[in-house]
Each structure stands twice: as C-alpha cells, then as structure tokens.
Design an enzyme around this catalytic site. Structure first.
Site, PDB file in Angstrom:
ATOM      1  CB  VAL A  85      -0.963  -0.011   1.216  1.00  0.00           C
ATOM      2  CG1 VAL A  85      -1.771   1.286   1.271  1.00  0.00           C
ATOM      3  CG2 VAL A  85      -1.906  -1.211   1.139  1.00  0.00           C
TER       4      VAL A  85
ATOM      5  CE1 TYR B 191      -1.279  -7.829  10.631  1.00  0.00           C
ATOM      6  CE2 TYR B 191      -3.357  -8.938  10.175  1.00  0.00           C
ATOM      7  CZ  TYR B 191      -2.452  -7.931   9.905  1.00  0.00           C
ATOM      8  OH  TYR B 191      -2.731  -7.018   8.922  1.00  0.00           O
TER       9      TYR B 191
ATOM     10  CD1 TRP C 265      -8.701 -11.470   3.226  1.00  0.00           C
ATOM     11  CD2 TRP C 265      -9.310 -12.642   1.426  1.00  0.00           C
ATOM     12  NE1 TRP C 265      -9.410 -12.551   3.648  1.00  0.00           N
ATOM     13  CE2 TRP C 265      -9.803 -13.294   2.585  1.00  0.00           C
ATOM     14  CE3 TRP C 265      -9.593 -13.199   0.182  1.00  0.00           C
ATOM     15  CZ2 TRP C 265     -10.548 -14.476   2.516  1.00  0.00           C
ATOM     16  CZ3 TRP C 265     -10.336 -14.368   0.119  1.00  0.00           C
ATOM     17  CH2 TRP C 265     -10.796 -15.006   1.274  1.00  0.00           C
TER      18      TRP C 265
HETATM   19  N1  LIG Z   1      -1.628  -7.602   3.440  1.00  0.00           N
HETATM   20  C1  LIG Z   1      -2.890  -7.861   3.782  1.00  0.00           C
HETATM   21  O1  LIG Z   1      -3.484  -8.853   3.341  1.00  0.00           O
HETATM   22  C2  LIG Z   1      -3.626  -6.935   4.707  1.00  0.00           C
HETATM   23  C3  LIG Z   1      -4.941  -7.268   5.086  1.00  0.00           C
HETATM   24  C4  LIG Z   1      -5.627  -6.401   5.931  1.00  0.00           C
HETATM   25  C5  LIG Z   1      -5.022  -5.247   6.398  1.00  0.00           C
HETATM   26  N2  LIG Z   1      -3.752  -4.965   6.026  1.00  0.00           N
HETATM   27  C6  LIG Z   1      -3.131  -3.752   6.561  1.00  0.00           C
HETATM   28  O2  LIG Z   1      -2.877  -2.866   5.481  1.00  0.00           O
HETATM   29  C7  LIG Z   1      -1.698  -2.098   5.753  1.00  0.00           C
HETATM   30  C8  LIG Z   1      -0.737  -2.200   4.587  1.00  0.00           C
HETATM   31  O3  LIG Z   1      -0.412  -3.582   4.406  1.00  0.00           O
HETATM   32  P1  LIG Z   1       0.522  -4.091   3.226  1.00  0.00           P
HETATM   33  O4  LIG Z   1      -0.090  -5.322   2.676  1.00  0.00           O
HETATM   34  O5  LIG Z   1       0.889  -2.963   2.339  1.00  0.00           O
HETATM   35  O6  LIG Z   1       1.786  -4.530   4.096  1.00  0.00           O
HETATM   36  P2  LIG Z   1       3.252  -4.961   3.586  1.00  0.00           P
HETATM   37  O7  LIG Z   1       3.298  -5.067   2.113  1.00  0.00           O
HETATM   38  O8  LIG Z   1       3.623  -6.139   4.437  1.00  0.00           O
HETATM   39  O9  LIG Z   1       4.118  -3.698   3.993  1.00  0.00           O
HETATM   40  C9  LIG Z   1       4.339  -3.372   5.326  1.00  0.00           C
HETATM   41  C10 LIG Z   1       5.587  -2.540   5.384  1.00  0.00           C
HETATM   42  O10 LIG Z   1       5.841  -2.259   6.753  1.00  0.00           O
HETATM   43  C11 LIG Z   1       7.249  -2.313   6.919  1.00  0.00           C
HETATM   44  N3  LIG Z   1       7.647  -2.576   8.281  1.00  0.00           N
HETATM   45  C12 LIG Z   1       7.534  -3.746   8.967  1.00  0.00           C
HETATM   46  N4  LIG Z   1       8.099  -3.625  10.162  1.00  0.00           N
HETATM   47  C13 LIG Z   1       8.588  -2.364  10.249  1.00  0.00           C
HETATM   48  C14 LIG Z   1       9.308  -1.653  11.244  1.00  0.00           C
HETATM   49  N5  LIG Z   1       9.672  -2.207  12.409  1.00  0.00           N
HETATM   50  N6  LIG Z   1       9.648  -0.367  10.989  1.00  0.00           N
HETATM   51  C15 LIG Z   1       9.313   0.207   9.815  1.00  0.00           C
HETATM   52  N7  LIG Z   1       8.660  -0.420   8.838  1.00  0.00           N
HETATM   53  C16 LIG Z   1       8.298  -1.695   9.053  1.00  0.00           C
HETATM   54  C17 LIG Z   1       7.675  -3.448   6.029  1.00  0.00           C
HETATM   55  O11 LIG Z   1       9.045  -3.329   5.771  1.00  0.00           O
HETATM   56  P3  LIG Z   1       9.872  -4.557   5.130  1.00  0.00           P
HETATM   57  O12 LIG Z   1       9.462  -4.537   3.698  1.00  0.00           O
HETATM   58  O13 LIG Z   1      11.280  -4.192   5.366  1.00  0.00           O
HETATM   59  O14 LIG Z   1       9.414  -5.778   5.869  1.00  0.00           O
HETATM   60  C18 LIG Z   1       6.804  -3.255   4.812  1.00  0.00           C
HETATM   61  O15 LIG Z   1       7.434  -2.446   3.842  1.00  0.00           O
HETATM   62  C19 LIG Z   1      -1.146  -2.627   7.078  1.00  0.00           C
HETATM   63  O16 LIG Z   1      -1.613  -1.826   8.129  1.00  0.00           O
HETATM   64  C20 LIG Z   1      -1.779  -4.006   7.203  1.00  0.00           C
HETATM   65  O17 LIG Z   1      -1.904  -4.417   8.551  1.00  0.00           O
HETATM   66  C21 LIG Z   1      -3.038  -5.773   5.180  1.00  0.00           C
END
Ligand SMILES: NC(=O)c1ccc[n+]([C@@H]2O[C@H](COP(=O)([O-])OP(=O)(O)OC[C@H]3O[C@@H](n4cnc5c(N)ncnc54)[C@H](OP(=O)(O)O)[C@@H]3O)[C@@H](O)[C@H]2O)c1
Length: 307
Positions: free
Chosen positions: A22, A134, A159
């Site tokens: 995102v 989580y 998702w």
């Molecule tokens: N993915 C899903 O299916 C899903 C579903 C429902 C809600 N969400 C929510 O939507 C939002 C965006 O999700 P997304 O899918 O874009 O997640 P993502 O692709 O996993 O990206 C999360 C980012 O957070 C970074 N991160 C992790 N730990 C960190 C730390 N200690 N300090 C700084 N940065 C850190 C990660 O860095 P690295 O790349 O270095 O690990 C990654 O770039 C999140 O709030 C997630 O909880 C996601």
C-alpha cells in the site's frame, strides 16, 4: 528516504512504509500534493518509539500516512511482542504526535480483528474478537489511536494484494509454475482488495478532508471499512486468478482442489467470514471501491504490460 516537493504545496505529507504494497502506491499518488517524505524500515524502525517520534518531529507533516505494519500473520503468533510494538505502540506514538501538531493521521487495520462468526458483512459497530495475535495487535493499534483522538482516519481492509509485493496472487502464480495441483482453502470468505484501489480511495478522502469538503474533524474522524466490493473464498480467488493468468499471460492452470481450513493447519487461526460492510465509507465520503473482479482485471492489465 525519498523527498520530493511541488511548487504549490497543499500539505506536508509523511508516508511510513513506502516499500510495502500500500505504501508504494500511496507514494506514487500523493506526489504533487505537497512536500512529501516517504520512509521505509531502513529510515525508521517503528519498533523503536523514540525513532518513530523523532521521524514525525523532523518531517513536521500535516498528513501522516502509516502503511507500515507487522503483517506476517503466522509468525506473529511467536513474535507477538515485536508485532505489538509495530502494530500497537507505534500507532499510539503516531497518534500522539499527530494530535500535538493537529496533523491528520491515516492508518490501516484489518478484517482479522473479527472472529468470522457472523454470516453477513461486518460493520464498524460489530464487536471485534480477534482469533490471532496479528489481529489482536492491530486491534490494539486501532484502540490506541481512538483513545488518543484528534484528526485520524482508520481504514480496515482485507486480503490486500497488487502488482507489487509478496501476496496471494504472486504465490499462486509461482506455485502454478512449480506444481500440477494446488489445494486451496474454500471455507474462508473475504474481499480481495488491491493496494492501488486502497491508495486511490485514501487519496480521494484525504484530498476532500484537506479541502474542507467533509466538514470538521468531529464529522469525519473515525473508523471505516474499506475493501473492494463482493466476496469470495481463497479457492474462488485462485480460480479467478488462473482464469486471467491463462487468458492474459498464457500461464498453464494447475488443477485446483478446494479444501477445508482444517486440512491446511497454520499457526494462526483465521476467520471464516471476514467480509466487511463498506456502507459507512460510502455514506460519509461518497467513496466506493470497485468489485474485486474488476480490481483483479486491473492488476492483470498491469502485469501483462510488464511481462
Ligand atoms: N496484506 C494484507 O493482506 C492486509 C490485510 C488487511 C489489512 N492490512 C493492513 O494494510 C496495511 C498495509 O499492508 P501491506 O499489505 O501494504 O503490508 P506490507 O506489504 O507487508 O508492507 C508493510 C511494510 O511495513 C514495513 N515494516 C515492517 N516492520 C517495520 C518496522 N519495524 N519499521 C518500519 N517499517 C516496518 C515493512 O518493511 P519490510 O518490507 O522491510 O518488511 C513493509 O514495507 C497494514 O496496516 C496491514 O496491517 C493488510
């Protein structure tokens, strides 16, 4: 850290997690809204509250978009303290700093705050009851922001996948190359949602808030569900992926076998129904994401152009 500026700044933007699915899309879309600072984990470790606080103070933003999270659902069962630091404590620090500066904080949460027991879509008024660590740490993050108050928007989504990033779509395409048969869970139902659609909806809402189109903070601040419309199971999602992969990319379709969750044990429990009602988002902001099938078509359009 990326820094870009425009000649006619509207607001100073800070994007946290710009290497994620995102965050990457947000960084593209918010270019041009004003001076923009976008950071990944190398620039700030959200597990460290002092780094998080210092980042906000240095960037001095009007808008904070927090797309970073600990998203490894199964690993969070063992690394719960780390997940809590990133998903709960960091949002609290961001909310405190945002309130101090009167900045807008945009944060994302998850359908996994629910236990899946409902048979209709979940609303923002339904009681959360996370089944896994989580979901619990993400719920704690929501609660910390709501308790701190101020100008905040929490978007619960589900998702998430897209053209870029590690996600179900790319896992399916990889496994489809490696195996003749894939067994996919068919009794968990949700709404696949693309990172680009989330970023577009976020951009539309933030632009409206900054332009004063939605009134005062007490009129719009709060929690909203934000997903693509419609729903399917992981099995249905996989079928839709391979139908498009076959037609658009010439990928061979493996045999897809529907299975129950019980046949695919994982460390973290997942809800059976995590479909979210987007009625509040639509009523308040007039924003509605497209169907998950149309959003999937859009991702395949992008994939076919880059292959
Ligand atoms: N993915 C899903 O299916 C899903 C579903 C429902 C809600 N969400 C929510 O939507 C939002 C965006 O999700 P997304 O899918 O874009 O997640 P993502 O692709 O996993 O990206 C999360 C980012 O957070 C970074 N991160 C992790 N730990 C960190 C730390 N200690 N300090 C700084 N940065 C850190 C990660 O860095 P690295 O790349 O270095 O690990 C990654 O770039 C999140 O709030 C997630 O909880 C996601």
């Amino acid at each position: 850290m990326t820094i870009s500026t425009t000649e006619d700044p509207v607001a100073r933007i800070l994007i946290i997690g710009n290497a994620g699915q995102v965050g990457r899309e947000l960084e593209q879309l918010f270019q041009g809204m004003g001076p923009l600072v976008a950071v990944d984990r190398e620039s700030v470790d959200l597990a460290d509250p002092e780094q998080t606080r210092a980042l906000v103070r240095a960037a001095a933003p009007d808008v904070i978009l927090n797309a970073a999270a600990y998203t490894a659902v199964d690993r969070a069962e063992k690394e719960t303290d780390l997940a809590r630091a990133i998903n709960s404590q960091a949002p609290r620090v961001l909310a405190e700093e945002a309130r101090t500066r009167n900045a807008l904080l945009v944060h994302y949460s998850t359908d996994y705050v629910f236990d899946g027991s409902k048979t209709s879509p979940w609303t923002e008024d339904d009681a959360p009851n996370p089944l896994n660590a989580y979901g619990l740490t993400k719920l704690e993050g929501e609660q910390a922001i709501r308790k701190t108050g101020g100008r905040y928007l929490i978007f619960r989504t589900s998702w998430v996948y897209g053209h870029h990033g590690q996600n179900f779509l790319h896992t399916m395409l990889r496994l489809g190359r490696e195996r003749d048969q894939l067994r996919i869970v068919d009794d968990q139902v949700g709404a696949p949602t693309t990172s680009i659609q989330l970023a577009r909806a976020t951009h539309a809402i933030v632009s409206g808030v900054l332009a004063g189109r939605f009134g005062k903070a007490e009129d719009w601040a709060g929690l909203y569900h934000m997903t693509c419309t419609g729903s399917t199971s992981w099995f249905g999602f996989a079928q839709a992926i391979f139908a498009r992969a076959s037609a658009r990319l010439g990928v061979k379709t493996p045999e897809l076998v529907p299975i129950e969750t019980a046949a695919y044990p994982a460390p973290a429990c997942r809800p059976h129904n995590s479909v979210l009602s987007n009625a509040r988002l639509h009523a308040r902001f007039g924003v509605q994401l497209p169907s998950w099938q149309i959003a999937l078509d859009e991702v395949f359009e992008a994939l076919s152009q880059t292959r």
